[in-house]
Design a protein around this motif. Structure first.
Motif, PDB file in Angstrom:
ATOM      1  N   THR A  32       0.846  -1.174   0.146  1.00 14.70           N
ATOM      2  CA  THR A  32       0.049   0.043   0.024  1.00 14.70           C
ATOM      3  C   THR A  32       0.937   1.326  -0.161  1.00 14.70           C
ATOM      4  OG1 THR A  32      -1.777  -1.129   1.149  1.00 14.70           O
ATOM      5  CG2 THR A  32      -1.713   1.123   1.166  1.00 14.70           C
ATOM      6  N   PHE A  33       1.951   1.389   0.813  1.00 12.71           N
ATOM      7  CA  PHE A  33       2.652   2.668   1.027  1.00 12.71           C
ATOM      8  C   PHE A  33       3.950   2.428   0.135  1.00 12.71           C
ATOM      9  CE2 PHE A  33      -0.400   2.804   4.550  1.00 12.71           C
ATOM     10  CZ  PHE A  33      -0.589   4.025   4.526  1.00 12.71           C
TER      11      PHE A  33
ATOM     12  N   THR B 186       8.410   4.738   2.193  1.00 12.78           N
ATOM     13  CA  THR B 186       7.312   5.565   2.931  1.00 12.78           C
ATOM     14  C   THR B 186       7.258   4.907   4.324  1.00 12.78           C
ATOM     15  OG1 THR B 186       6.138   6.290   0.588  1.00 12.78           O
ATOM     16  CG2 THR B 186       4.862   6.510   2.978  1.00 12.78           C
ATOM     17  N   ILE B 187       7.154   3.700   4.432  1.00 19.22           N
ATOM     18  CA  ILE B 187       7.054   2.993   5.774  1.00 19.22           C
ATOM     19  C   ILE B 187       8.055   3.259   6.422  1.00 19.22           C
ATOM     20  CG2 ILE B 187       7.066   0.806   6.780  1.00 19.22           C
ATOM     21  CD1 ILE B 187       5.217  -0.314   4.497  1.00 19.22           C
ATOM     22  N   LEU B 188       9.195   3.119   6.165  1.00 18.96           N
ATOM     23  CA  LEU B 188      10.448   3.318   6.902  1.00 18.96           C
ATOM     24  C   LEU B 188      10.464   5.013   7.202  1.00 18.96           C
ATOM     25  CD1 LEU B 188      13.252   1.121   5.283  1.00 18.96           C
ATOM     26  CD2 LEU B 188      11.579   0.818   7.316  1.00 18.96           C
ATOM     27  N   GLY B 189      10.119   5.752   6.377  1.00 23.31           N
ATOM     28  CA  GLY B 189      10.099   7.410   6.891  1.00 23.31           C
ATOM     29  C   GLY B 189       9.108   7.512   7.796  1.00 23.31           C
ATOM     30  N   ILE B 190       7.887   6.956   7.685  1.00 23.34           N
ATOM     31  CA  ILE B 190       6.765   7.257   8.905  1.00 23.34           C
ATOM     32  C   ILE B 190       7.239   6.382  10.096  1.00 23.34           C
ATOM     33  CG2 ILE B 190       4.654   6.402   9.467  1.00 23.34           C
ATOM     34  CD1 ILE B 190       3.703   6.528   6.800  1.00 23.34           C
ATOM     35  N   HIS B 191       8.085   5.273   9.916  1.00 22.56           N
ATOM     36  CA  HIS B 191       8.473   4.669  11.304  1.00 22.56           C
ATOM     37  C   HIS B 191       9.453   5.428  12.073  1.00 22.56           C
ATOM     38  CE1 HIS B 191      10.588   1.361  13.538  1.00 22.56           C
ATOM     39  NE2 HIS B 191      11.752   1.947  13.007  1.00 22.56           N
ATOM     40  N   LYS B 192      10.390   6.258  11.236  1.00 15.67           N
ATOM     41  CA  LYS B 192      11.261   7.145  11.942  1.00 15.67           C
ATOM     42  C   LYS B 192      10.607   8.312  12.457  1.00 15.67           C
ATOM     43  CE  LYS B 192      15.105   5.915   8.681  1.00 15.67           C
ATOM     44  NZ  LYS B 192      15.782   6.298   7.556  1.00 15.67           N
ATOM     45  N   LEU B 193       9.594   8.811  11.893  1.00 14.30           N
ATOM     46  CA  LEU B 193       8.894  10.064  12.296  1.00 14.30           C
ATOM     47  C   LEU B 193       8.135   9.532  13.789  1.00 14.30           C
ATOM     48  CD1 LEU B 193       7.831  13.000  12.168  1.00 14.30           C
ATOM     49  CD2 LEU B 193       5.900  11.911  10.587  1.00 14.30           C
ATOM     50  N   ILE B 194       7.346   8.475  13.659  1.00 10.68           N
ATOM     51  CA  ILE B 194       6.809   8.031  14.735  1.00 10.68           C
ATOM     52  C   ILE B 194       7.537   7.702  16.087  1.00 10.68           C
ATOM     53  CG2 ILE B 194       4.945   6.502  15.778  1.00 10.68           C
ATOM     54  CD1 ILE B 194       3.590   6.633  13.036  1.00 10.68           C
ATOM     55  N   ALA B 195       8.701   7.316  15.740  1.00  8.73           N
ATOM     56  CA  ALA B 195       9.617   6.872  16.762  1.00  8.73           C
ATOM     57  C   ALA B 195      10.032   8.042  17.518  1.00  8.73           C
ATOM     58  CB  ALA B 195      10.755   6.187  16.123  1.00  8.73           C
TER      59      ALA B 195
END
Length: 443
Positions: free
Chosen positions: A72-73, A77-86
């Protein structure tokens, strides 16, 4: 960006699910602490800690190799969101930690590990491990540690963070004395355990069941190695053209070292897979030393960077730099095997002519497809007669057809190239939903 089959509805569904994971426990908590007499400061501190824990759960789910999520992403993109939420989770944890020191009557004495509670000890360990995870992740681009060693430390620390954070809440007893919140925390614990079992036990077992053997290893121009493997006693694991898989070499699929590579072969024959890999580091040397008959293991396929679901597109524009040609080659080989008659454009960039990878394979596909190939060199020799420089807006204008906004665009290569060409396409009026990207180095 995702393929057409994993469009806005799927992205919205995942987004709503993550919002629920973050906010549902918060709403449940406010029903508990909203009773008369509750200190507002304590309520804020408790809420920050709870949302931080939920954010940590999300950061673990994101890179957990769930095929629908990656499709889907896209992995980048998933790893970028992963870093942001972390980073958001760290900020909330520090807010929670500082708030506890202010509102708790024990003050800083709560930090005395020899005389404090087990809940406080778990919180201290979790916070320290989380800060260390972030520090090591931030320093990684500068220190350039060996990937597998860094990954082992990273995963180990994340396991410590989540285990001690969950135990902190459980040993506190304050929230889990309420049925709904207790059920929520039990479910999150089971979810984390289930993800760990799936990632480290079930996926390797599946890889062992669908193992492959080395058929051929050959050097290719452009300083690369092509590894051809064949299914060992099964019909091959199906995949979509453009997807990737993690490759493991060893006597067992439970070895820790693995590397993600795009599949370069046709999706019409999943029993035989090819990977063309840039010659970098010890792992590539290991590949070069492989002999036919050696068993290897794959975890995959993964990814939504694929032409599947794009049957109504009038044609594709494929743009690659360096080894980024590999997933695009899989797309072209698949189209050729399907007898596709649409017009396609392939733009390949490299520094020198010697670094243009897989040219014989591309030339063979030109005879089987309605395919125009444009090669662009940034450091050409004096006798080079093709395009020079970089893939710019003016170059795109020269080669794109009259109605370029109807086509589908697939870009793969270094992050700088993919980012700049995506911007150029957008400035030419190409809708973002038609631009699909895969950035090497994201994993």
């Amino acid at each position: 960006m995702s393929a057409h089959v994993y469009g806005p509805v799927a992205r919205l569904g995942w987004f709503l699910l993550y919002v629920a994971v973050l906010l549902v426990p918060l709403l449940l908590t406010w029903t508990v602490i909203g009773s008369p007499g509750t200190d507002p400061g304590e309520a804020i501190v408790l809420s920050a800690g709870l949302v931080a824990f939920s954010a940590l759960v999300v950061t673990v789910v994101l890179p957990a190799r769930l095929p629908p999520l990656i499709a889907t992403f896209g992995i980048e993109t998933i790893l970028g969101i992963h870093k942001l939420i972390a980073l958001i989770a760290v900020a909330l944890v520090l807010l929670h930690f500082g708030g506890v020191l202010l509102v708790d009557p024990r003050g800083v004495s709560i930090l005395d590990v020899f005389h404090t509670t087990w809940a406080a000890r778990a919180a201290l360990v979790s916070t320290a491990a989380l800060v260390l995870v972030v520090v090591l992740a931030i320093r990684r681009p500068r220190t350039l540690p060996r990937y597998e060693g860094w990954r082992l430390v990273h995963n180990g620390l994340v396991a410590v963070v989540l285990t001690t954070a969950w135990l902190h809440v459980w040993w506190l007893r304050h929230l889990i004395s309420h049925t709904l919140l207790a059920a929520w925390f039990i479910l999150t614990g089971l979810l984390l355990v289930g993800l760990a079992v799936r990632r480290w036990i079930w996926l390797p077992m599946r890889s062992r069941k669908h193992s492959y053997v080395v058929e051929e290893v050959r050097q290719v121009p452009g300083d690369g190695v092509t590894l051809a493997i064949r299914a060992d006693g099964h019909g091959g694991v199906p995949f979509d053209a453009g997807q990737f898989a993690w490759l493991k070499i060893g006597s067992t699929p439970f070895v820790f070292e693995e590397h993600p590579f795009s599949i370069a072969s046709t999706a019409e024959h999943p029993e035989r897979k090819e990977f063309t890999i840039k010659a970098l580091g010890d792992f590539t040397e290991l590949l070069s030393a492989l002999r036919p008959g050696r068993k290897v293991f794959l975890d995959g396929p993964y990814g939504g960077f694929t032409i599947e679901g794009q049957d109504k597109a009038p044609g594709f524009v494929l743009i690659a730099a360096g080894v980024g040609i590999t997933p695009l080659l899989s797309m072209l080989r698949t189209l050729a095997d399907r007898g596709d008659s649409r017009r396609h454009l392939l733009i390949v960039a490299a520094r020198t002519e010697n670094q243009l990878m897989l040219r014989p394979e591309i030339e063979e596909l030109r005879a089987r497809l309605n395919l125009k190939v444009v090669e662009v060199l940034s450091r050409p020799d004096a006798d080079w007669t093709g395009e020079t420089g970089r893939i710019t807006k003016s170059l795109l204008i020269r080669y794109l057809p009259r109605r370029p906004n109807r086509l589908q665009y697939f870009l793969c290569g270094p992050q700088s190239m993919v980012g700049s060409v995506s911007t150029e396409l957008a400035q030419l009026g190409i809708p973002l939903r038609r631009i699909h990207t895969e950035r090497f180095g994201a994993v």
